[in-house]
Design an enzyme around this catalytic site. Sequence first.
Site, PDB file in Angstrom:
ATOM      1  N   GLU A  35       0.562  -1.761   0.043  1.00 60.32           N
ATOM      2  CA  GLU A  35      -0.031   0.218  -0.405  1.00 60.32           C
ATOM      3  C   GLU A  35       0.895   1.316  -0.117  1.00 60.32           C
ATOM      4  O   GLU A  35       1.687   1.304   0.899  1.00 60.32           O
ATOM      5  CB  GLU A  35      -0.930   0.063   1.106  1.00 60.32           C
ATOM      6  N   ARG A 261       5.295 -13.071   9.262  1.00 59.20           N
ATOM      7  CA  ARG A 261       6.354 -11.187   8.617  1.00 59.20           C
ATOM      8  C   ARG A 261       7.724 -11.304   9.838  1.00 59.20           C
ATOM      9  O   ARG A 261       8.018 -12.494  10.733  1.00 59.20           O
ATOM     10  CB  ARG A 261       5.230 -10.709   8.888  1.00 59.20           C
ATOM     11  N   LYS A 271       4.200   0.712   9.951  1.00 59.05           N
ATOM     12  CA  LYS A 271       4.433   1.312   9.719  1.00 59.05           C
ATOM     13  C   LYS A 271       3.707   2.067  10.259  1.00 59.05           C
ATOM     14  O   LYS A 271       4.395   3.052  10.948  1.00 59.05           O
ATOM     15  CB  LYS A 271       3.710   1.488   7.830  1.00 59.05           C
TER      16      LYS A 271
END
Length: 563
Positions: A35, A261, A271
């Site tokens: 994104e 992850r 983020k």
Amino acid sequence: MNASNTPTDFIRAAVEEDNHTNRFNGRVQTRFPPEPNGYLHIGHAKAISIDFGIAEDYNGICSLRFDDTNPTKEDVEYVDAIKFDIRWLGFDWDEREFYASDYFDQLYEFALILIKKEKAYVDDLSADEIREYRGTLTEPGRVSPFRNRSIAENLDLFERMKQGEFPDGSRVLRAKINMASGNINMRDPVMYRILHTPSHHRTGSKWCIYPMYDYAHGQSDSIEGVTHSLCSLEYEAHRPLYDWFLDELEIYHPRQIEFARLNLSFTVMSKRRLIRLVQEGFVKGWDDPRMPTIHGLRRRGFTRASIRNFLDLVGVAKNDSIIDIALLEHCLRNDLNKIATRKMAVLRPIKVIIDNFPEGLVEELDAINNPEDPQAGSRKILFTKELYIEQEDFCEVPPPKYYRLFPGNEVRLRYGYFITCTSVVKDPNTGQILEIHCTYDPTTRGGDAQDGRKVKSTIHWVSATHSLAAEVRLYDRLFLTEDPFELEEGQDFTANINTDSLEVLPACRMETSLKSAAAGDIFQFERLGYFNVDPDSTEIKLVFNRSVSLKDSWSRLASGGKK
RNA sequence: UGGGGGCUCGUCUAAUGGUAGGACAGCGGACUCUGACUCCGUAUGUAGAGGUUCGAAUCCUUUGCCCCCAGCCA
């Protein structure tokens, strides 16, 4: 790579299985779907490495697709930065640069199909009401009073949502699935919401309704012909929904596979949290050398080879894990040891005066540029009567096992001469050592003793009169704890921030050959570590970042084996 | 206590019914004009309990612990 035998991880095993069963006709196509709402970090690099790496291993292709379904958070600034970082890491999506927004028309058509199948409806409930109706983890949800609108009414309302008749938040389009599902994602998830944002970075003001991730992602994969849609573990519970849309739409159906992850010790990797470090001033920006962002790592001096090797060593699995940041550091040292040009630099200078060395004489000595690479050749370094050595390399009262310079002891100056400390000059008031006086043995020029005598230590140095001033920035771990989320009751992760993670040394001395160093250049400062030239450098002042120190068994020994 | 995942050296990760291996970190040593590099050696692990089997990290039962999901974020 895996042509001959066993796969190296469970995803590759699944891909091979699909190839054997001909599920996708032997085709392998993946995608990296960021994104564009922030900078990439090394966790993304893991995903990139998996997505592009698997495609490459099986003669497939990997595309870049921006998941730009939320214009309130996204910006071109980020798409450019993301593309730069992926390329810098050495991956190439060729001409396959896609955007979920490329498919907005198609996605809208798909929504119409679902409405006509009575599998989607417009809901007038407010966001709060939807949350309330959704139920909880242990209680089923209740159906919306708007759930049974006619197809015609839904079509009309959805069209008018698209036309901009309704304000933000007034209505949504929801999938009609099962409000009692144990999987909350299946309790009539929102497909479209109304967002009258000024403009989308690609579609401008064309749309005021935007698809949600769950609705957009699988269909985008399908449109592109993705075979293996690889994502992280938190999407596991979304897979039934991913499959549901594709099945109801009866379109090409990729396979979603989830992996863990990447987490690194002593740092954070989301983020949302990284942005807080920036906004609250704990670091200087997204590219602060302490940040685990690709921008930050690059500025710190990490090479793509070191990062990619690290990612290979980390592997791919489904276990939640926190990788020891020491492994990343190891990979950097391992790469830089082979390629970094050696230089001499003194970070915390203390003056040494060679009493029996001729005043004003400047000698040129040969220094090897890289002992790991004979091709790298050698350079000249300048030796003079007054030198600087590292404060750490002198000790008036040496502890046991201290081999460096102390009164009466002889050491070798790297590529220079053997010197013996004869005395020190101190500030009469503070007791601080001002000068160290030594004598040198002229027959040891270049660092070899003709008579074969040995010294226990070789230390680095620069000429006091023929050296450059520079600033060096030393970095330590960003957090005090391996896991920043190990917290006392009521504390925020920022409570674990290491407030001493940056140390600026303003008065360092460098050998003169560094004069022409340019931003980004990487060196090994002998016995100290690997350093690169920071873009903050100017014509008059070089600024270096310490990328990583050399391993230092002395400091371990000296500190009693702590840390 | 709904649903979905996961537990193998300190940290990661292999072994897919047949010798629990590797990497990093640690420790010890050799070498050394970088206390680096390199090399050698070494300790530490199958979450617990049952069961199946000649043989179980692997299969079965059961217990425990950890992670994710209740955004009109992705």
